[in-house]
Design a protein around this motif. Structure first.
Motif, PDB file in Angstrom:
ATOM      1  N   ARG A 415       0.419  -1.014  -0.162  1.00 58.74           N
ATOM      2  CA  ARG A 415      -0.148   0.257  -0.447  1.00 58.74           C
ATOM      3  C   ARG A 415       0.575   1.402  -0.056  1.00 58.74           C
ATOM      4  N   LEU A 416       2.105   1.097   1.070  1.00 65.15           N
ATOM      5  CA  LEU A 416       2.711   2.475   0.969  1.00 65.15           C
ATOM      6  C   LEU A 416       3.563   3.106  -0.622  1.00 65.15           C
ATOM      7  N   ALA A 417       3.802   1.622  -0.989  1.00 65.66           N
ATOM      8  CA  ALA A 417       4.506   1.628  -2.124  1.00 65.66           C
ATOM      9  C   ALA A 417       3.700   2.063  -3.511  1.00 65.66           C
ATOM     10  N   PHE A 418       2.634   1.775  -3.641  1.00 65.94           N
ATOM     11  CA  PHE A 418       1.509   1.718  -4.899  1.00 65.94           C
ATOM     12  C   PHE A 418       1.475   3.645  -4.237  1.00 65.94           C
ATOM     13  N   SER A 419       1.020   4.357  -2.854  1.00 61.72           N
ATOM     14  CA  SER A 419       1.035   5.886  -2.551  1.00 61.72           C
ATOM     15  C   SER A 419       2.054   6.296  -3.045  1.00 61.72           C
ATOM     16  N   ALA A 420       3.044   5.862  -2.895  1.00 62.48           N
ATOM     17  CA  ALA A 420       4.963   6.835  -3.086  1.00 62.48           C
ATOM     18  C   ALA A 420       5.081   6.643  -4.755  1.00 62.48           C
ATOM     19  N   VAL A 422       2.917   7.850  -6.637  1.00 64.27           N
ATOM     20  CA  VAL A 422       1.563   8.818  -7.795  1.00 64.27           C
ATOM     21  C   VAL A 422       2.854   9.471  -7.749  1.00 64.27           C
ATOM     22  N   LEU A 423       3.311   9.698  -7.150  1.00 66.90           N
ATOM     23  CA  LEU A 423       4.465  11.073  -7.134  1.00 66.90           C
ATOM     24  C   LEU A 423       5.714  10.675  -7.790  1.00 66.90           C
ATOM     25  N   ARG A 424       6.207   9.303  -7.273  1.00 67.22           N
ATOM     26  CA  ARG A 424       7.691   8.602  -8.356  1.00 67.22           C
ATOM     27  C   ARG A 424       6.906   8.041  -8.611  1.00 67.22           C
ATOM     28  N   PRO A 425       7.167   8.124 -10.268  1.00 68.66           N
ATOM     29  CA  PRO A 425       6.882   7.185 -11.565  1.00 68.66           C
ATOM     30  C   PRO A 425       7.951   6.417 -11.275  1.00 68.66           C
ATOM     31  N   GLU A 426       9.195   6.747 -10.748  1.00 70.99           N
ATOM     32  CA  GLU A 426       9.993   5.656 -11.373  1.00 70.99           C
ATOM     33  C   GLU A 426       9.636   4.390 -10.503  1.00 70.99           C
ATOM     34  N   LEU A 427       9.330   3.866  -8.840  1.00 71.64           N
ATOM     35  CA  LEU A 427       9.045   2.875  -8.704  1.00 71.64           C
ATOM     36  C   LEU A 427       7.599   2.108  -8.856  1.00 71.64           C
ATOM     37  N   ARG A 428       7.284   2.494 -10.439  1.00 71.68           N
ATOM     38  CA  ARG A 428       6.016   1.043 -10.391  1.00 71.68           C
ATOM     39  C   ARG A 428       6.958   0.262 -11.289  1.00 71.68           C
ATOM     40  N   GLN A 430       9.349  -0.917 -10.468  1.00 73.23           N
ATOM     41  CA  GLN A 430      10.300  -2.108  -8.999  1.00 73.23           C
ATOM     42  C   GLN A 430       9.282  -2.536  -8.576  1.00 73.23           C
ATOM     43  N   ILE A 431       7.924  -1.759  -8.158  1.00 73.87           N
ATOM     44  CA  ILE A 431       6.608  -2.789  -7.692  1.00 73.87           C
ATOM     45  C   ILE A 431       6.451  -3.524  -8.214  1.00 73.87           C
ATOM     46  N   ASP A 432       6.627  -3.506  -9.642  1.00 76.39           N
ATOM     47  CA  ASP A 432       6.270  -4.484 -11.147  1.00 76.39           C
ATOM     48  C   ASP A 432       6.772  -5.938 -10.593  1.00 76.39           C
ATOM     49  N   ARG A 433       8.432  -5.442 -10.174  1.00 74.06           N
ATOM     50  CA  ARG A 433       9.292  -6.671 -10.828  1.00 74.06           C
ATOM     51  C   ARG A 433       9.396  -7.685  -9.640  1.00 74.06           C
ATOM     52  N   VAL A 434       8.429  -6.969  -8.142  1.00 68.76           N
ATOM     53  CA  VAL A 434       8.264  -7.542  -7.262  1.00 68.76           C
ATOM     54  C   VAL A 434       6.506  -8.381  -8.046  1.00 68.76           C
ATOM     55  N   LEU A 444       9.775  -4.039  -0.964  1.00 67.20           N
ATOM     56  CA  LEU A 444       9.415  -3.376  -0.871  1.00 67.20           C
ATOM     57  C   LEU A 444       9.944  -2.733   0.567  1.00 67.20           C
ATOM     58  N   ASP A 445      10.112  -2.873   1.273  1.00 68.18           N
ATOM     59  CA  ASP A 445      10.590  -2.634   2.692  1.00 68.18           C
ATOM     60  C   ASP A 445      11.565  -1.250   2.600  1.00 68.18           C
ATOM     61  N   ALA A 446      12.528  -1.234   1.230  1.00 67.47           N
ATOM     62  CA  ALA A 446      13.352  -0.554   0.864  1.00 67.47           C
ATOM     63  C   ALA A 446      12.432   0.556   0.098  1.00 67.47           C
ATOM     64  N   LEU A 447      11.701   0.683  -0.792  1.00 68.08           N
ATOM     65  CA  LEU A 447      11.346   1.769  -1.434  1.00 68.08           C
ATOM     66  C   LEU A 447      10.480   2.609  -0.519  1.00 68.08           C
ATOM     67  N   CYS A 448       9.817   1.718   0.153  1.00 71.61           N
ATOM     68  CA  CYS A 448       8.867   2.697   1.490  1.00 71.61           C
ATOM     69  C   CYS A 448       9.891   3.245   2.842  1.00 71.61           C
ATOM     70  N   THR A 449      10.542   3.145   2.556  1.00 74.91           N
ATOM     71  CA  THR A 449      11.973   4.096   3.572  1.00 74.91           C
ATOM     72  C   THR A 449      12.251   5.033   3.129  1.00 74.91           C
ATOM     73  N   GLU A 450      12.505   4.520   1.777  1.00 71.83           N
ATOM     74  CA  GLU A 450      12.809   6.523   1.112  1.00 71.83           C
ATOM     75  C   GLU A 450      12.172   7.382   1.053  1.00 71.83           C
ATOM     76  N   PRO A 451      13.047   8.678   1.257  1.00 70.57           N
ATOM     77  CA  PRO A 451      11.557   9.771   0.969  1.00 70.57           C
ATOM     78  C   PRO A 451      11.978   9.809  -0.817  1.00 70.57           C
ATOM     79  N   VAL A 452      10.030  10.347  -0.220  1.00 70.61           N
ATOM     80  CA  VAL A 452       9.399  10.583  -1.194  1.00 70.61           C
ATOM     81  C   VAL A 452       9.990  12.495  -1.588  1.00 70.61           C
TER      82      VAL A 452
END
Length: 452
Positions: A415-420, A422-428, A430-434, A444-452
């Motif tokens: 949930r946090l990764a999808f929310s992030a 929205v403002l950081r399209p490059e994360l999508r 990385q989400i798809d790779r998972v 996803l732990d690393a994605l969710c701890t990085e600053p938005v």
């Protein structure tokens, strides 16, 4: 065209000496396993309950075959590793490589998402075509024999000291009704969702593996439709609108070989399913919306409607009872875990497990070490897929499943990764790779701890 061998034929050019292997089940998992073990054994007997077809067709023991089947990027890469050139062979036969989000379009519950390329590629084809191309590769193995029979039990010998018993083969009911025993040093159990694995364990007095269950309650109704021929200027896309909580209806429309669409309607938790063509078209148009109205309304239906239902799924933790398993026993695919089919994970998990089997047998270690190494590696992608499915399904109030803290943690991270994103399209990407089982959920732990 490759013709299956009859049960009376000896393996072609069987090498002298070495290990004898039996593979139970001729579906995707069993075929991938044959390819994985081929370099490491002297002979392989592939046991299937029905004769191997020589053309792409829906087999009696694969009732899910008429529905949408896509191969995730991880599964595509794993099969290519096992059988180099397989992707090209599939595409030559009509499989379509579709880029995730740009050609494999998705719906967010409100609208169809704008196309974008995030990296992973999905292979879209019918299940019969995929199995046929795999069969052609596997049946060409010079030391493989196909046996039409049903496995009735495992043959065991006492282990040394306190060790678990050792597999010596399987007992069979052959197609002529005769009971016989087949000697083997390795048994790969790809008997599938409806296999009798636990019955064999109970009959042999073996300890059963711990098992987790869920009840996603899925119903499918599918049909094939004519599709305009593909052009470079206008290549087809797949369209995925899953049933997302609280909605209990969804649709998948995927292009496949033979200039066809396969359209699958989804119902969950008691949602009614259409029974005729008019009802099917009306439901599909209502779910798909105006973007697909022209394609659906004008397409000619080529098949009858076919239904399928999955009430529950389960995950058997053979890895937690590795020391108690018979030496030489290797479960794979649905024998280990079944998943909510909405997420297209089953075939890809089986392919990843086949790669793990190949790697374990490549290690020049003791058989018990190879078995334990395989079970650890094989359960890893199954665990990933189990977490992903549970994380998404837990949004339904009707969902019944056992408590799972790891799954709850992953659901929050997702949930946090999808929310992030929205403002950081490059994360999508990385989400798809998972989601495509290319990276572990912990990514996803690393994605969710990085600053938005």
């Amino acid at each position: 065209m490759v013709s299956p061998q009859s049960s009376a034929q000896p393996p072609r050019s069987t090498p002298k000496g070495g290990l004898r292997a039996v593979v139970i089940g001729g579906g995707v998992a069993g075929l991938a396993a044959c390819s994985a073990i081929a370099p490491h054994v002297a002979s392989i007997t592939l046991i299937e309950q029905e004769p191997m077809p020589t053309e792409p067709m829906i087999r009696r023991h694969t009732p899910q075959a008429p529905h949408v089947h896509a191969l995730l990027d991880s599964g595509r890469q794993a099969l290519e590793q096992l059988m180099p050139g397989l992707g090209a062979a599939l595409q030559s036969a009509g499989s379509l490589p579709l880029r995730v989000r740009s050609q494999w379009r998705s719906h967010d519950g409100h609208e169809w998402c704008a196309p974008e390329d995030t990296g992973p590629v999905v292979l879209s084809q019918s299940r019969p075509l995929l199995e046929h191309v795999l069969r052609c590769r596997v049946l060409a193995l010079p030391h493989l024999l196909v046996q039409t029979a049903r496995v009735r039990g495992l043959m065991l010998a006492a282990g040394e000291g306190t060790r678990a018993p050792r597999l010596t083969g399987v007992s069979l009911d052959e197609s002529d009704g005769q009971r016989r025993q087949l000697d083997a040093d390795i048994v790969v159990d790809a008997s599938g969702r409806a296999g009798d694995s636990l019955k064999w364990f109970e009959a042999a007095g073996l300890e059963l593996p711990p098992e987790m269950t869920r009840h996603p309650d899925i119903r499918y109704t599918s049909a094939f439709f004519a599709r305009p021929a593909q052009t470079r200027a206008n290549p087809p896309s797949a369209w995925l609108r899953p049933a997302q909580a609280p909605a209990t209806q969804g649709l998948v429309m995927a292009p496949i070989e033979g200039d066809r669409w396969v359209v699958t309607l989804i119902g969950r938790f008691g949602a009614s399913m259409p029974r005729d063509e008019d009802g099917f078209r009306q439901r599909a148009l209502a779910i798909a919306g105006p973007e697909l109205a022209d394609s659906l309304a004008s397409a000619r239906m080529l098949s009858q409607l076919r239904g399928f239902a999955i009430k529950s799924v389960r995950f058997r933790r053979f890895d937690r009872k590795a020391s108690a398993l018979p030496l030489g026993y290797f479960p794979i695919g649905d024998t280990i875990a079944t998943f909510n089919p909405l997420y297209g994970q089953g075939m890809s998990v089986a392919a990843l497990q086949a790669v793990a089997l190949q790697q374990a047998l490549s290690d020049h270690t003791a058989p018990a070490v190879q078995q334990t190494s395989y079970l650890t590696a094989a359960h890893r992608p199954a665990d990933w897929a189990w977490k992903i499915g549970g994380a998404v399904d837990r949004a339904y109030a009707q969902m019944r499943q056992q408590e799972d803290a790891d799954c709850d943690h992953f659901a929050e991270r997702l949930r946090l990764a999808f929310s992030a994103s929205v403002l950081r399209p490059e994360l999508r990407g990385q989400i798809d790779r998972v989601l495509h089982l290319l990276d572990a959920p912990e990514k996803l732990d690393a994605l969710c701890t990085e600053p938005v």
